[in-house]
Design a protein around this motif. Structure first.
Motif, short mmCIF file in Angstrom:
data_model
loop_
_atom_site.label_atom_id
_atom_site.label_comp_id
_atom_site.label_asym_id
_atom_site.label_seq_id
_atom_site.Cartn_x
_atom_site.Cartn_y
_atom_site.Cartn_z
N ALA A 84 -7.14 1.14 -8.87
CA ALA A 84 -6.89 0.25 -7.73
C ALA A 84 -5.39 0.08 -7.51
CB ALA A 84 -7.55 -1.10 -7.94
N GLY A 85 -4.64 -0.14 -8.59
CA GLY A 85 -3.20 -0.29 -8.47
C GLY A 85 -2.54 0.97 -7.95
N THR A 86 -3.00 2.12 -8.43
CA THR A 86 -2.45 3.40 -7.97
C THR A 86 -2.66 3.58 -6.48
OG1 THR A 86 -2.68 4.43 -10.14
CG2 THR A 86 -2.62 5.91 -8.24
N GLN A 173 -8.43 -7.58 10.12
CA GLN A 173 -7.48 -6.63 9.54
C GLN A 173 -8.07 -6.11 8.23
OE1 GLN A 173 -4.61 -5.65 11.04
NE2 GLN A 173 -4.38 -4.14 9.43
N ILE A 174 -7.98 -4.82 8.02
CA ILE A 174 -8.47 -4.20 6.79
C ILE A 174 -7.36 -4.27 5.75
CG2 ILE A 174 -9.37 -2.07 5.76
CD1 ILE A 174 -11.20 -3.30 7.92
N ASP A 175 -7.66 -4.84 4.60
CA ASP A 175 -6.69 -4.98 3.53
C ASP A 175 -6.74 -3.74 2.64
OD1 ASP A 175 -5.07 -5.71 1.43
OD2 ASP A 175 -6.35 -7.34 0.73
N PRO A 176 -5.68 -2.90 2.65
CA PRO A 176 -5.70 -1.70 1.82
C PRO A 176 -5.89 -1.99 0.33
CG PRO A 176 -3.88 -1.60 3.38
CD PRO A 176 -4.47 -2.98 3.47
N ASP A 177 -5.43 -3.15 -0.14
CA ASP A 177 -5.64 -3.50 -1.54
C ASP A 177 -7.12 -3.70 -1.84
OD1 ASP A 177 -2.92 -3.36 -2.05
OD2 ASP A 177 -2.60 -5.51 -1.77
N ALA A 178 -7.83 -4.33 -0.92
CA ALA A 178 -9.27 -4.54 -1.11
C ALA A 178 -10.00 -3.20 -1.07
CB ALA A 178 -9.82 -5.48 -0.04
N VAL A 179 -9.57 -2.32 -0.19
CA VAL A 179 -10.17 -0.98 -0.13
C VAL A 179 -9.90 -0.23 -1.42
CG1 VAL A 179 -10.09 1.24 1.07
CG2 VAL A 179 -10.03 -0.89 2.38
N ALA A 180 -8.67 -0.32 -1.93
CA ALA A 180 -8.32 0.33 -3.19
C ALA A 180 -9.19 -0.18 -4.32
CB ALA A 180 -6.84 0.10 -3.51
N GLU A 181 -9.41 -1.48 -4.35
CA GLU A 181 -10.26 -2.09 -5.38
C GLU A 181 -11.71 -1.59 -5.26
OE1 GLU A 181 -10.52 -4.34 -8.72
OE2 GLU A 181 -8.71 -4.27 -7.53
#
Length: 188
Positions: A84-86, A173-181
């Motif tokens: 997720a962090g990557t 708005q789509i949160d890229p961090d949430a998508v990454a998670e």
């Protein structure tokens, strides 16, 4: 006739034409936007557009070629085990250069204009390649599961490219961090 003695003025006029076209094509679409409306918004005489862009399609091609690209940079801040962090770090530094308006134009016009479809395909391919590479670094044991990494990378790239369209459709708005998670959880 173009004034060859003042390149700064020429670039300013051309930029105003492209800015106006970007705004109008993003809002109403290429087909529904006459060059006279572009000229009016750009505050230039109508016949001046044809001196820079002989056909209306040339305006669209110039927009796509000049205002959408992925910069060359393969550096990835990947931490093994931190999927997720990557992906979150990749989303923040990903050198995708396309305004929200250009992203709407790409998705809207790809079905009817080959050059737009080709550019969108190249952008998507490069984003998938980088996301797959980052995921491979962050999840070294997943090399045998290439299909899952490909789907995860493609999903991540699609959301980055189409996030403006998704926001318009859903109002969120789509949160890229949430998508990454979400993608990270699907791979572990």
């Amino acid at each position: 006739m173009l004034n060859e003695g003042h390149p700064g003025i020429l670039n300013d006029v051309r930029t105003r034409i492209l800015d106006a076209a970007e705004e109008l094509f993003a809002c109403g679409g290429y087909a529904a936007t006459p060059t006279t409306v572009i000229a009016k918004l750009a505050k230039v005489p109508g016949d001046l557009i044809s001196q820079y862009f002989p056909r209306k399609i040339d305006v669209l091609v110039a927009l796509v070629d000049e205002r959408t690209h992925v910069e060359e940079n393969d550096q990835v801040d990947a931490v093994p085990g931190d999927l997720a962090g990557t992906l979150s770090r990749l989303a923040r530094v990903l050198p995708l250069r396309a305004s929200p308006a250009m992203r709407r134009i790409l998705s809207r016009e790809a079905d009817t204009h080959g050059s737009v479809k080709e550019r969108l395909g190249r952008l998507n391919g490069e984003l998938v390649r980088r996301a797959r590479f980052a995921l491979g670094l962050a999840l070294p044991g997943a090399r045998g599961d290439a299909a899952r990494l490909e789907v995860a990378a493609a999903t991540f790239a699609a959301i980055l490219i189409y996030q403006e369209n998704l926001c318009q459709l859903t109002g969120h708005q789509i949160d890229p961090d949430a998508v990454a998670e979400l993608i990270a959880h699907s791979l572990v």
